[in-house]
Scaffold this motif. Structure first.
Motif, PDB file in Angstrom:
ATOM      1  N   LEU A 107      56.288   0.875 -20.727  1.00 13.00           N
ATOM      2  CA  LEU A 107      56.315   0.651 -19.459  1.00 13.00           C
ATOM      3  C   LEU A 107      56.719   1.702 -18.375  1.00 13.00           C
ATOM      4  CD1 LEU A 107      58.590  -2.505 -19.915  1.00 13.00           C
ATOM      5  CD2 LEU A 107      56.036  -2.592 -19.927  1.00 13.00           C
ATOM      6  N   ILE A 108      55.889   1.427 -17.344  1.00 12.55           N
ATOM      7  CA  ILE A 108      56.422   2.410 -16.101  1.00 12.55           C
ATOM      8  C   ILE A 108      56.930   1.752 -15.099  1.00 12.55           C
ATOM      9  CG2 ILE A 108      55.387   4.209 -14.514  1.00 12.55           C
ATOM     10  CD1 ILE A 108      54.908   4.894 -17.512  1.00 12.55           C
ATOM     11  N   ASN A 109      58.306   1.829 -14.912  1.00 12.51           N
ATOM     12  CA  ASN A 109      59.239   1.205 -13.940  1.00 12.51           C
ATOM     13  C   ASN A 109      59.002  -0.407 -13.907  1.00 12.51           C
ATOM     14  OD1 ASN A 109      60.256   3.222 -12.557  1.00 12.51           O
ATOM     15  ND2 ASN A 109      58.837   3.249 -10.621  1.00 12.51           N
ATOM     16  N   GLY A 110      58.963  -0.646 -15.525  1.00  8.72           N
ATOM     17  CA  GLY A 110      58.982  -2.009 -15.972  1.00  8.72           C
ATOM     18  C   GLY A 110      57.669  -2.674 -15.830  1.00  8.72           C
ATOM     19  N   ARG A 111      56.428  -1.889 -15.815  1.00  8.79           N
ATOM     20  CA  ARG A 111      55.270  -2.457 -15.547  1.00  8.79           C
ATOM     21  C   ARG A 111      54.499  -1.864 -16.679  1.00  8.79           C
ATOM     22  NH1 ARG A 111      55.838  -0.206 -10.880  1.00  8.79           N
ATOM     23  NH2 ARG A 111      54.337   1.347 -11.309  1.00  8.79           N
ATOM     24  N   ARG A 112      53.411  -2.817 -17.158  1.00  7.60           N
ATOM     25  CA  ARG A 112      52.792  -2.342 -18.483  1.00  7.60           C
ATOM     26  C   ARG A 112      51.839  -1.221 -18.044  1.00  7.60           C
ATOM     27  NH1 ARG A 112      51.016  -5.109 -23.184  1.00  7.60           N
ATOM     28  NH2 ARG A 112      52.460  -6.717 -22.562  1.00  7.60           N
ATOM     29  N   ALA A 113      51.696  -0.128 -18.841  1.00  5.69           N
ATOM     30  CA  ALA A 113      50.989   0.843 -18.511  1.00  5.69           C
ATOM     31  C   ALA A 113      49.547   0.553 -19.017  1.00  5.69           C
ATOM     32  CB  ALA A 113      51.345   2.110 -19.167  1.00  5.69           C
ATOM     33  N   SER A 145      44.318   9.579 -14.572  1.00  3.05           N
ATOM     34  CA  SER A 145      44.862   8.329 -14.720  1.00  3.05           C
ATOM     35  C   SER A 145      45.597   8.192 -13.251  1.00  3.05           C
ATOM     36  CB  SER A 145      45.924   7.945 -15.722  1.00  3.05           C
ATOM     37  OG  SER A 145      46.939   9.005 -15.626  1.00  3.05           O
ATOM     38  N   TRP A 146      45.931   7.001 -13.016  1.00  3.66           N
ATOM     39  CA  TRP A 146      46.656   6.673 -11.702  1.00  3.66           C
ATOM     40  C   TRP A 146      47.322   5.210 -11.911  1.00  3.66           C
ATOM     41  CZ3 TRP A 146      45.327   2.266  -8.832  1.00  3.66           C
ATOM     42  CH2 TRP A 146      43.960   1.999  -8.899  1.00  3.66           C
ATOM     43  N   ASP A 147      48.553   5.011 -11.262  1.00  4.42           N
ATOM     44  CA  ASP A 147      49.223   3.622 -11.516  1.00  4.42           C
ATOM     45  C   ASP A 147      49.873   3.615  -9.875  1.00  4.42           C
ATOM     46  OD1 ASP A 147      51.652   2.070 -11.779  1.00  4.42           O
ATOM     47  OD2 ASP A 147      51.428   2.264 -13.685  1.00  4.42           O
ATOM     48  N   PHE A 148      49.563   2.565  -9.621  1.00  5.75           N
ATOM     49  CA  PHE A 148      49.795   2.112  -8.018  1.00  5.75           C
ATOM     50  C   PHE A 148      50.513   0.717  -7.880  1.00  5.75           C
ATOM     51  CE2 PHE A 148      49.161  -0.064  -3.971  1.00  5.75           C
ATOM     52  CZ  PHE A 148      49.697   0.468  -3.194  1.00  5.75           C
ATOM     53  N   ALA A 149      51.700   0.542  -7.434  1.00 12.45           N
ATOM     54  CA  ALA A 149      52.509  -0.826  -7.199  1.00 12.45           C
ATOM     55  C   ALA A 149      52.862  -0.749  -5.986  1.00 12.45           C
ATOM     56  CB  ALA A 149      53.528  -0.963  -8.203  1.00 12.45           C
ATOM     57  N   ILE A 150      53.020  -1.861  -5.389  1.00 11.00           N
ATOM     58  CA  ILE A 150      53.702  -2.372  -4.023  1.00 11.00           C
ATOM     59  C   ILE A 150      54.561  -3.662  -4.434  1.00 11.00           C
ATOM     60  CG2 ILE A 150      51.677  -3.732  -3.416  1.00 11.00           C
ATOM     61  CD1 ILE A 150      52.204  -2.611  -0.603  1.00 11.00           C
ATOM     62  N   GLY A 151      55.711  -3.556  -3.939  1.00 14.66           N
ATOM     63  CA  GLY A 151      56.559  -4.872  -3.951  1.00 14.66           C
ATOM     64  C   GLY A 151      57.237  -5.151  -2.793  1.00 14.66           C
ATOM     65  N   ASN A 192      60.612   2.146 -21.677  1.00 20.25           N
ATOM     66  CA  ASN A 192      60.346   2.081 -20.430  1.00 20.25           C
ATOM     67  C   ASN A 192      60.839   3.151 -19.642  1.00 20.25           C
ATOM     68  OD1 ASN A 192      60.351   0.878 -17.664  1.00 20.25           O
ATOM     69  ND2 ASN A 192      62.388   0.215 -17.735  1.00 20.25           N
ATOM     70  N   VAL A 193      59.747   3.904 -18.774  1.00 20.52           N
ATOM     71  CA  VAL A 193      60.145   5.031 -18.238  1.00 20.52           C
ATOM     72  C   VAL A 193      60.419   5.114 -16.962  1.00 20.52           C
ATOM     73  CG1 VAL A 193      58.910   7.563 -17.675  1.00 20.52           C
ATOM     74  CG2 VAL A 193      58.327   6.365 -20.105  1.00 20.52           C
ATOM     75  N   VAL A 194      61.583   5.212 -16.347  1.00 16.75           N
ATOM     76  CA  VAL A 194      61.967   4.964 -15.045  1.00 16.75           C
ATOM     77  C   VAL A 194      61.665   6.087 -14.131  1.00 16.75           C
ATOM     78  CG1 VAL A 194      63.861   4.067 -13.588  1.00 16.75           C
ATOM     79  CG2 VAL A 194      63.744   3.092 -15.804  1.00 16.75           C
ATOM     80  N   LEU A 195      61.323   6.091 -13.099  1.00 15.79           N
ATOM     81  CA  LEU A 195      60.764   7.161 -12.284  1.00 15.79           C
ATOM     82  C   LEU A 195      61.791   7.267 -10.882  1.00 15.79           C
ATOM     83  CD1 LEU A 195      57.062   6.659 -12.134  1.00 15.79           C
ATOM     84  CD2 LEU A 195      58.499   7.695 -13.786  1.00 15.79           C
TER      85      LEU A 195
END
Length: 955
Positions: free
Chosen positions: A134-140, A431-437, A188-191
């Protein structure tokens, strides 16, 4: 148990020497003062003005809580701890965690494989892909290339260290919280976020044994305002490839510590023409013209080969000359043992607080990598004869000087292909990982959090490889016979001279593979206190999730099983997607002041081509605090893993391997594993194919942990937990050995030990397994020869592993000598049971099986010191014993030691010096390990590395 191991460490001379050095010279990096507080557990300790601890989210639960310890054990490694232990990358750190007991492919042994640039982990030895990243709790997103060409996994090597705040490792099943794949555990990797200031860090180093120069450049910074924050990180990492020839203990076949009896170590045949069917005791190697071996730039040696008379011969045990030709000792040294990398990665996080209490946030992590590695030199081992590219081992040579059946082998030297670097494979990964919340609260009791995310991972791979028809035509010309009885006129002038790089390029091509994966996800979480009970608030959390995953793998057409035009190489294509919908709930129930119960349940619904329609998982935990400083805990959970998509969508893959023809052995009166079935007549190269299987079922698991956490004093704490994990229905490809053994059993009625086989010849099992083996007549051989094996994934039976995790931490603050911090973590496997199929007996002693090369125990610990502007740390990791290669005993445990020293030279600048693997240990001694590289792949051959680091804070 903890005290016993501590005493053992005190008795160790290495430990005494290092601790003395530590106290005298102050070596190592600063010990973070939070390592044994709540922050030690990797959580953010946000305190209000009164000093009370705010409630936080702990990995393994979505309910916010004030206690950092819960019913399930969580190991946390902060970015400060990662650095002070001497590591540069996240993957390097995770390789040392004590729960990572299983053996995985790595850069040492996978350069010629399917995923040589990936970095998996194998918690509890349950297999790659059964630990969820997980990256910040999200599946990679999955690594685009399937592990070993078979299954999907997640890469722990593409995470920028500069962006990491901490790494949280939850061992055991957690599907009731996170869904599929969380069988062995969750990482879980927390950034970083809410960072203030800027810091520049440059670290550079090298290996003292040769090669391995590296540089790591990081810039981490952030700005904060009254209602906003911006955090950013940029990292560049470079390291050069290391080749086996740069290590004198693995640069030659003559490094074999257990030479064959009587004849000793002998080189591989670099230029071989071997007559077939020659009587035992006579010469069968055709001697090349005088001076031939000298023409290859010192790569080959003139060698007179010897063999040993078999047990059935009157001269049994004595040696005889088989002939002379050019031998090659050094060919094994031209493969990489450490990949070369040029990685650029970045991270950006920002948030905005609205006046109504809502918060908008967004994050972006990106990674670009160029890597190179080599699987070694290519060889020509016989003609490429038919339309699907089968390499024929034996053929009739029509040359007047030969005029008979032969087998051949020609190993190409680096000079012939254009240098060692010309053998390198090259990877480009992005690779890239984008999230918005958006998050907020309502009703003064409940928090809500809406998150949307998209992650993509693309990779391309190029590698040089011979074309089957071109190389056959170059050395042998056209087939003068038939596919079943090939005849060639060997071009001896070309065979016995070095080819030019231009000739090599003319008969080869650069193959290109491309692969992509993605995951789109969204979730809505609500958590808070439902109402007050006499013992405290009833906490609840609910989650709704949607996830879509997919991948596509495109391999060169020439390596596909149906079109094998590339010489001696196969591959696979595949692609598909999967939709998942999930709903879950958790509840925390304070039963009375000292006892709390935790319950969780989750329902996952799947939409793909498999029969895995849904999965239901649950978990229950207890926390008992008889006194404030002591926690007794227990947790039981169920878990599952949906079949890996490549196990389902594989369009067809294949590979060559040497296997025993069990039917031929048994039908001629022999017994496998004895001299009666030795030699190339019984063990030979076979081609096996595999294809995706949509009928696979999900794997299911059960996990139980119970133990304690005790803060004995403010400076001393201990933790100990017992765990047991059971996995049923594990998916794996049928091995060629299993299929051939089963085919032989069904056809002869005998097992490998010549006992009655449990299945009747006409049973459905036997009909299926016999259909998986293709045979064709072979002149002069005792039975038809295996020409193809149809493998494929199946649900196997069960695995069960249990053991103990324990740790102890102690701090000692002194005015005169500075502050000290000690930590020791230990994992020990108590038992491992394995049952491959329901028809097999349960191997209740798999932990101690001489064929099991998973570590039974792992240990890691550190001693830190800080005084004024100076700081130091010594880190130790211990690998438990393993079976020796001859399976007659066990090799000794293996220790690695890292040390570093740091000095703050101004208010803003500091320097550090690192020595990793202080004693330059490579692997424990195993004098019977007679297979290259002559030690187990779980050990690193890099040796000691030294580096220096400079850091500067701009504000």
């Amino acid at each position: 148990m903890i005290s016993s191991n501590s005493r053992a460490l005190r008795r160790c001379q290495l430990t005494t020497a290092i601790l003395s050095t530590l106290l005298i010279s102050g070596m190592a990096f600063a010990q973070d003062n939070t390592s044994n507080s709540g922050a030690q557990q990797g959580q953010e300790e946000n305190k209000d003005e009164s000093g009370n601890l705010d409630r936080i989210v702990v990995t393994g639960s979505r309910i916010k809580r004030s206690e950092v310890e819960g019913p399930s054990p969580v190991t946390v490694i902060s970015t400060e701890q990662l650095q002070r232990e001497g590591f540069v990358t996240v993957a390097d750190t995770l390789r040392t965690i004590t729960q990572n007991a299983g053996s995985s492919q790595n850069e040492l042994n996978s350069a010629g494989g399917f995923t040589p640039n990936g970095s998996p982990i194998n918690l509890r030895g349950l297999g790659e892909g059964r630990t969820l990243l997980l990256i910040n709790g999200r599946r990679a997103a999955d690594y685009p290339f399937p592990y070993n060409g078979q299954s999907n996994f997640q890469n722990f090597g593409n995470i920028p260290t500069a962006a990491v705040e901490r790494i949280e490792i939850l061992s055991g099943g957690a599907s009731a919280i996170y869904g599929s794949d969380a069988v062995a555990g969750v990482v879980n990797v927390v950034l970083k976020k809410n960072y203030e200031g800027d810091i520049f860090t440059l670290r550079a180093g090298t290996s003292t044994t040769g090669g391995g120069d590296y540089t790591d450049l990081q810039w981490v910074g952030g700005k904060t305002g009254d209602n906003w924050s911006l955090t950013y990180a940029l990292e560049y990492f470079y390291d050069e490839p290391v080749y086996a020839y740069q290590r004198d203990f693995m640069d030659s076949r003559d490094d074999n510590p257990l030479p064959p009896a009587v004849v000793g170590n002998q080189p591989a045949s670099g230029l071989l023409i071997l007559r077939s069917g020659v009587p035992v005791g006579s010469q069968n190697r055709i001697t090349p013209p005088a001076g031939t071996c000298d023409r290859f730039g010192g790569e080959y040696v003139d060698w007179t080969y010897r063999a040993v008379y078999p047990a059935t011969h009157p001269l049994a045990g004595q040696s005889y000359v088989t002939g002379s030709t050019c031998g090659y000792f050094k060919d094994v040294g031209y493969q990489t043992i450490n990949n070369g990398n040029k990685d650029l990665s970045g991270y950006l996080y920002g948030n905005w607080q609205f006046d109504n209490g809502m918060e908008l946030w967004s994050s972006l992590m990106a990674y670009h990598s160029k890597s190179e590695l080599s699987g070694g030199l290519e060889f020509f081992g016989g003609p490429h004869t038919d339309g699907v590219g089968t390499r024929t081992a034996a053929f009739f040579a029509t040359n007047p000087t030969i005029n008979g059946n032969v087998t051949v082998q020609r190993i190409f030297t680096p000079q012939e292909v254009g240098g060692v670097e010309a053998t390198n494979q090259k990877f480009t990964e992005k690779s890239w990982d984008f999230a918005i919340g958006l998050r907020g609260n309502f009703g003064e009791k409940f928090d809500w959090d809406l998150t949307l995310g998209r992650a993509e991972y693309s990779a391309s791979r190029t590698r040089p490889r011979l074309d089957g028809s071109e190389v056959t035509n170059f050395f042998l010309g056209p087939n003068l016979g038939t596919a079943a009885a090939p005849r060639y006129l060997i071009n001896l002038d070309r065979w016995y001279r070095p080819i030019t790089p231009e000739e090599y390029r003319a008969m080869s091509s650069i193959l290109k593979y491309e692969a992509d994966s993605y995951v789109t996800q969204g979730n809505f979480v609500v958590s808070g206190d439902l109402f007050e009970l006499p013992a405290g608030p009833l906490g609840i959390a609910g989650v709704i999730e949607y996830t879509k995953q997919g991948y596509e793998l495109k391999s060169p057409a020439g390596i596909l099983p149906t079109n094998r035009t590339v010489y001696n190489l196969t591959g696979t294509n595949g692609g598909g997607d999967r939709d998942r919908y999930a709903i879950g709930a958790e509840v925390s129930i304070p039963i009375f002041s000292m006892l709390k119960a935790n319950l969780a349940g989750r329902f996952d619904k799947y939409n793909d081509i498999t029969n895995v329609d849904d999965a239901k998982t649950w978990a229950a935990g207890l926390e008992f605090r008889p006194i404030e400083s002591l926690l007794l805990r227990a947790n039981y959970s169920t878990s599952f893993k949906a079949p890996d998509m490549h196990y389902v969508y594989n369009e067809g893959s294949g590979g060559f391997s040497t296997a025993l023809d069990t039917f031929r052995c048994l039908s001629t009166g022999g017994t496998p594993g004895t001299a009666s079935c030795a030699g190339a007549t019984y063990s030979y190269s076979m081609f096996a194919t595999s294809k995706g299987e949509p009928t696979l079922e999900e794997e299911t698991g059960k996990s139980l942990t119970y133990g304690l956490v005790w803060d004995i004093t403010d400076n001393l704490s201990v933790q100990a937990d017992y765990y047991v994990v059971k996995l049923e229905g594990a998916v794996a490809n049928l091995s060629s050995t299993f299929i051939l053994d089963a085919e032989a059993g069904c056809r002869t009625g005998l097992t490998r030990t010549r006992q009655p086989y449990p299945f009747a010849a006409g049973s459905a099992f036997c009909q299926e397994v016999i259909s998986r083996v293709t045979r064709e007549p072979a002149a002069g051989e005792p039975t038809d020869r295996v020409t193809g094996i149809r493998s494929g994934p199946v649900n196997q039976s069960q695995r069960r592993v249990d053991g103990i995790d324990a740790s102890i931490r102690y701090r000692m603050d002194t005015d005169r000598f500075g502050d000290f911090a000690f930590s020791l973590e230990w994992s020990h496997v108590l038992g491992y049971e394995l049952q491959t199929f329901a028809t097999d007996p349960i191997d209740r002693n798999w932990r101690d099986d001489p064929g099991n090369f998973d570590f039974r125990s792992r240990m890691r610990g550190s001693v830190g010191w800080q005084k004024g502007d100076w700081a130091a740390n010594v880190f130790m990791t211990r690998y438990g014993s393993l079976p020796n290669w001859q399976e007659t005993a066990r090799v000794a445990p293996y220790f690695l030691w890292n040390a570093n020293v740091s000095k703050k030279i101004t208010d803003k600048a500091s320097v550090s010096f690192f020595v990793n693997n202080i004693f330059n240990n490579f692997h424990p001694d195993d004098s019977g390990f007679n297979t290259y590289p002559f030690f187990w792949r779980g050990y690193s051959p890099i040796g000691r590395t030294v580096s220096a680091q400079f850091s500067y804070k701009f504000n």
